[in-house]
Design a protein around this motif. Structure first.
Motif, PDB file in Angstrom:
ATOM      1  N   LYS A 190       2.742   9.188 -10.740  1.00  0.00           N
ATOM      2  CA  LYS A 190       2.465   8.258 -11.752  1.00  0.00           C
ATOM      3  C   LYS A 190       1.433   7.300 -11.363  1.00  0.00           C
ATOM      4  CE  LYS A 190       7.325   7.931 -11.384  1.00  0.00           C
ATOM      5  NZ  LYS A 190       9.169   8.031 -11.281  1.00  0.00           N
ATOM      6  N   SER A 191       1.305   6.928 -12.356  1.00  0.00           N
ATOM      7  CA  SER A 191       0.082   5.290 -12.603  1.00  0.00           C
ATOM      8  C   SER A 191       0.477   4.386 -11.774  1.00  0.00           C
ATOM      9  CB  SER A 191      -0.664   5.327 -14.015  1.00  0.00           C
ATOM     10  OG  SER A 191       0.673   4.756 -15.099  1.00  0.00           O
ATOM     11  N   ILE A 192      -0.206   3.558 -11.292  1.00  0.00           N
ATOM     12  CA  ILE A 192       0.012   2.271 -10.617  1.00  0.00           C
ATOM     13  C   ILE A 192      -0.101   1.154 -11.865  1.00  0.00           C
ATOM     14  CG2 ILE A 192      -0.546   0.608  -9.020  1.00  0.00           C
ATOM     15  CD1 ILE A 192      -1.689   2.634  -7.029  1.00  0.00           C
ATOM     16  N   PRO A 198       2.654  -2.850 -12.780  1.00  0.00           N
ATOM     17  CA  PRO A 198       2.535  -3.880 -11.882  1.00  0.00           C
ATOM     18  C   PRO A 198       4.426  -3.378 -12.230  1.00  0.00           C
ATOM     19  CG  PRO A 198       1.446  -4.735 -13.286  1.00  0.00           C
ATOM     20  CD  PRO A 198       1.153  -3.098 -13.443  1.00  0.00           C
ATOM     21  N   GLY A 199       4.272  -3.097 -13.455  1.00  0.00           N
ATOM     22  CA  GLY A 199       6.269  -2.838 -13.323  1.00  0.00           C
ATOM     23  C   GLY A 199       6.867  -1.711 -12.616  1.00  0.00           C
ATOM     24  N   ARG A 200       6.042  -0.946 -11.685  1.00  0.00           N
ATOM     25  CA  ARG A 200       6.368   0.635 -11.211  1.00  0.00           C
ATOM     26  C   ARG A 200       6.165  -0.047  -9.498  1.00  0.00           C
ATOM     27  NH1 ARG A 200       3.608   5.606 -14.335  1.00  0.00           N
ATOM     28  NH2 ARG A 200       5.792   5.436 -15.751  1.00  0.00           N
ATOM     29  N   VAL A 201       5.174  -0.549  -9.457  1.00  0.00           N
ATOM     30  CA  VAL A 201       4.660  -0.876  -7.868  1.00  0.00           C
ATOM     31  C   VAL A 201       5.800  -2.433  -7.636  1.00  0.00           C
ATOM     32  CG1 VAL A 201       3.974  -2.690  -6.356  1.00  0.00           C
ATOM     33  CG2 VAL A 201       2.285  -1.141  -7.753  1.00  0.00           C
ATOM     34  N   ASP A 256       0.844  -1.547  -0.040  1.00  0.00           N
ATOM     35  CA  ASP A 256       0.261  -0.053   0.031  1.00  0.00           C
ATOM     36  C   ASP A 256       0.674   1.740   0.099  1.00  0.00           C
ATOM     37  OD1 ASP A 256      -2.535  -1.621   0.105  1.00  0.00           O
ATOM     38  OD2 ASP A 256      -2.875  -1.841   2.128  1.00  0.00           O
ATOM     39  N   LYS A 257       2.116   0.944   0.556  1.00  0.00           N
ATOM     40  CA  LYS A 257       2.732   2.182   0.575  1.00  0.00           C
ATOM     41  C   LYS A 257       3.035   2.541  -0.294  1.00  0.00           C
ATOM     42  CE  LYS A 257       7.057   3.744   3.012  1.00  0.00           C
ATOM     43  NZ  LYS A 257       7.642   3.737   4.605  1.00  0.00           N
ATOM     44  N   ALA A 258       3.875   1.599  -1.362  1.00  0.00           N
ATOM     45  CA  ALA A 258       4.650   1.458  -2.440  1.00  0.00           C
ATOM     46  C   ALA A 258       3.455   1.919  -3.584  1.00  0.00           C
ATOM     47  CB  ALA A 258       5.324   0.304  -2.885  1.00  0.00           C
ATOM     48  N   LYS A 259       2.573   1.620  -3.662  1.00  0.00           N
ATOM     49  CA  LYS A 259       0.962   2.629  -4.244  1.00  0.00           C
ATOM     50  C   LYS A 259       1.151   4.098  -4.236  1.00  0.00           C
ATOM     51  CE  LYS A 259      -1.333  -2.105  -5.218  1.00  0.00           C
ATOM     52  NZ  LYS A 259      -2.894  -2.571  -5.138  1.00  0.00           N
ATOM     53  N   ALA A 260       1.118   4.452  -2.739  1.00  0.00           N
ATOM     54  CA  ALA A 260       0.738   5.633  -2.582  1.00  0.00           C
ATOM     55  C   ALA A 260       2.024   6.169  -3.051  1.00  0.00           C
ATOM     56  CB  ALA A 260       0.820   5.642  -0.992  1.00  0.00           C
ATOM     57  N   GLY A 261       3.195   5.350  -3.047  1.00  0.00           N
ATOM     58  CA  GLY A 261       4.135   7.095  -3.206  1.00  0.00           C
ATOM     59  C   GLY A 261       4.145   6.905  -4.805  1.00  0.00           C
TER      60      GLY A 261
END
Length: 49
Positions: free
Chosen positions: A22-24, A26-29, A11-16
């Motif tokens: 930036k769009s969420i 899979p690769g970015r997460v 959740d923290k990674a997605k919020a960041g």
């Protein structure tokens, strides 16, 4: 361990990503998750899930 800590890290990674505009994806997460997240997820306790 019930995986709650890993969920919080996810959740923290997605919020960041959102805060950074930036769009969420899979690769970015995956890139945003810390090494400790993967170390825990590859722990023996998760082998049979």
């Amino acid at each position: 361990m019930n995986g709650e800590h890993q969920r919080e890290q996810l959740d923290k990674a997605k919020a960041g990503l959102q805060e950074g505009g930036k769009s969420i994806t899979p690769g970015r997460v995956v890139a945003a998750l810390a090494f400790g997240f993967w170390k825990a997820m590859l722990n023996k306790q998760y082998e049979n899930l």
